[in-house]
Write an enzyme that holds these catalytic residues in place. Structure first.
Site, short mmCIF file in Angstrom:
data_model
loop_
_atom_site.label_atom_id
_atom_site.label_comp_id
_atom_site.label_asym_id
_atom_site.label_seq_id
_atom_site.Cartn_x
_atom_site.Cartn_y
_atom_site.Cartn_z
N SER A 64 0.80 -1.23 0.00
CA SER A 64 0.00 0.00 0.00
C SER A 64 0.83 1.27 0.00
O SER A 64 0.27 2.36 -0.15
CB SER A 64 -0.94 0.01 1.20
OG SER A 64 -2.12 -0.64 0.85
N LYS A 67 0.24 3.32 -2.88
CA LYS A 67 -0.97 4.16 -2.96
C LYS A 67 -0.61 5.64 -2.83
O LYS A 67 -1.30 6.51 -3.36
CB LYS A 67 -1.98 3.76 -1.87
CG LYS A 67 -2.57 2.35 -2.08
CD LYS A 67 -3.49 1.97 -0.94
CE LYS A 67 -4.33 0.73 -1.21
NZ LYS A 67 -3.69 -0.56 -1.06
N TYR A 192 -3.08 -2.49 -10.39
CA TYR A 192 -3.06 -2.35 -8.92
C TYR A 192 -2.16 -3.43 -8.28
O TYR A 192 -1.30 -3.12 -7.44
CB TYR A 192 -4.50 -2.44 -8.38
CG TYR A 192 -4.59 -2.48 -6.88
CD1 TYR A 192 -4.45 -1.34 -6.10
CD2 TYR A 192 -4.80 -3.70 -6.22
CE1 TYR A 192 -4.50 -1.39 -4.72
CE2 TYR A 192 -4.87 -3.77 -4.84
CZ TYR A 192 -4.72 -2.61 -4.09
OH TYR A 192 -4.77 -2.68 -2.72
N TYR A 244 -4.53 3.19 7.80
CA TYR A 244 -5.87 2.59 7.81
C TYR A 244 -6.63 3.07 9.06
O TYR A 244 -6.54 4.22 9.43
CB TYR A 244 -5.81 1.05 7.79
CG TYR A 244 -4.75 0.47 6.89
CD1 TYR A 244 -4.77 0.70 5.51
CD2 TYR A 244 -3.72 -0.32 7.39
CE1 TYR A 244 -3.81 0.16 4.69
CE2 TYR A 244 -2.76 -0.87 6.56
CZ TYR A 244 -2.81 -0.62 5.22
OH TYR A 244 -1.86 -1.15 4.41
N VAL A 262 1.07 -4.00 3.70
CA VAL A 262 1.01 -5.30 4.37
C VAL A 262 2.26 -6.15 4.12
O VAL A 262 2.38 -7.24 4.67
CB VAL A 262 -0.28 -6.09 4.01
CG1 VAL A 262 -1.50 -5.40 4.58
CG2 VAL A 262 -0.40 -6.32 2.52
#
Ligand code: GLU
Length: 308
Positions: A64, A67, A192, A244, A262
């Site tokens: 992530s 992102k 992705y 998160y 992760v």
């Protein structure tokens, strides 16, 4: 004067205990094979000088953390207002791959670009006539920010994610059904998954963070890689959404814009001071590196990096 090298070495030593309190990500089979005992840290200052300790050379998939770069690119390619009509910048109190909010909240828009739904939607809005062009645009920005042209996609992790990524498919098909995305779902997810599977080591991520610490300027050449306004928005959204549903606790404990993946990495930005990266594949219940978090908390305390 505090010796940064000595401090980083000490942080690794003192926080190894936490590696045995968390678990590697099991839902992506290839990630569950990671060694939970790994612990590394790198810090890069705004002149591009770098300090490393522990398992800093160990490559891992950025997951992530990608992102952040997708968000940078999408902000460069769209006005903020146009973007927020598709993706909000609101924190989420649910897990990073939660589907429930898409149906029940926020008129079907993803809550923010730091969770899976928001990142998948963001990629679809990045400039590029094809999805491959969108991938190349984001991947080149990752390499430019990391100051490393040799970064590659880890094929085993990519294939593992592709094989098991049905939750992400569910998110994407749901968004397609509500008009949130208008491209082909399988191809979009392929981009992705590849971005999540980019392999890097702590110094790469610390250099990426250093670019944000310099408000979008390259610490090596001084060239502007993206607008100051983009850097400001990205750091604000990392602060409120980057960890998160653990973002609130991270703000209290560490007090820096952060983004976890992760794969066990966390990128943290100390504005106008340092870009920092940690690796610790043993995760807490929310998917954040447990030992990595503890090291950042100590580092922030010792160097007074809290922005609040
Ligand atoms: N590839 C992971 C997923 O889509 C990324 C999640 C993360 O790092 O938070 O589930």
């Amino acid at each position: 004067m505090l010796d940064l090298q000595e401090l980083l070495d000490r942080l690794v030593l003192e926080n190894r205990f936490w590696c045995h309190q968390g678990k590697t990500a099991a839902y992506i089979p290839e990630l569950s094979k990671q060694d939970p005992a790994l612990l590394g840290i790198s810090a890069c200052d705004i002149h591009g000088r770098i300090w490393n300790a522990g398992d800093w050379q160990k490559p891992f998939t950025i997951q992530s953390i990608s992102k952040v770069v997708s968000f940078i690119c999408v902000l460069q390619d769209n006005s903020f207002d146009a973007l927020t009509s598709k993706i909000s910048v609101a924190p989420s109190s649910d897990g990073f791959n939660s589907i429930v909010n898409l149906e029940t909240k926020n008129e079907h828009r993803p809550l923010n670009p730091m969770i899976n739904s928001g990142a998948i939607a963001a990629i679809s809005l990045v400039r590029g006539a094809t999805l491959e062009e969108k991938f190349q645009r984001i991947f080149s920005m990752i390499k430019i920010m990391a100051h490393n042209d040799d970064l590659l996609v880890n094929q085993a992790v990519y294939l593992s994610e592709k094989r098991t990524g049905d939750r992400n498919r569910a998110l994407a098909y749901f968004m397609k059904s509500t008009g949130g995305i208008d491209v082909e779902v399988d191809e979009l997810l392929d981009v992705y998954f590849r971005l999540c599977s980019v392999e890097a080591a702590c110094p790469d991520i610390a250099r990426m963070a250093a670019v944000l610490a310099c408000d979008g300027k390259s610490p090596w050449t001084g060239a502007s890689l993206f607008a100051i306004k983009t850097a400001r928005i990205v750091k604000a959204v990392m602060t409120t959404c980057g960890m998160y549903d653990g973002s609130g606790e991270f703000a209290v404990d560490v007090g820096m814009p952060g983004k976890s993946g992760v794969g066990g990495g966390i990128m943290a930005v100390s504005p106008r001071r340092l870009g920092i990266a940690v690796l610790g594949p043993a995760l807490d219940q929310k998917g954040n590196s447990l030992a990595g978090w503890k090291m950042l908390q100590r580092l922030s305390g010792e160097l007074d990096l809290q922005i609040f």
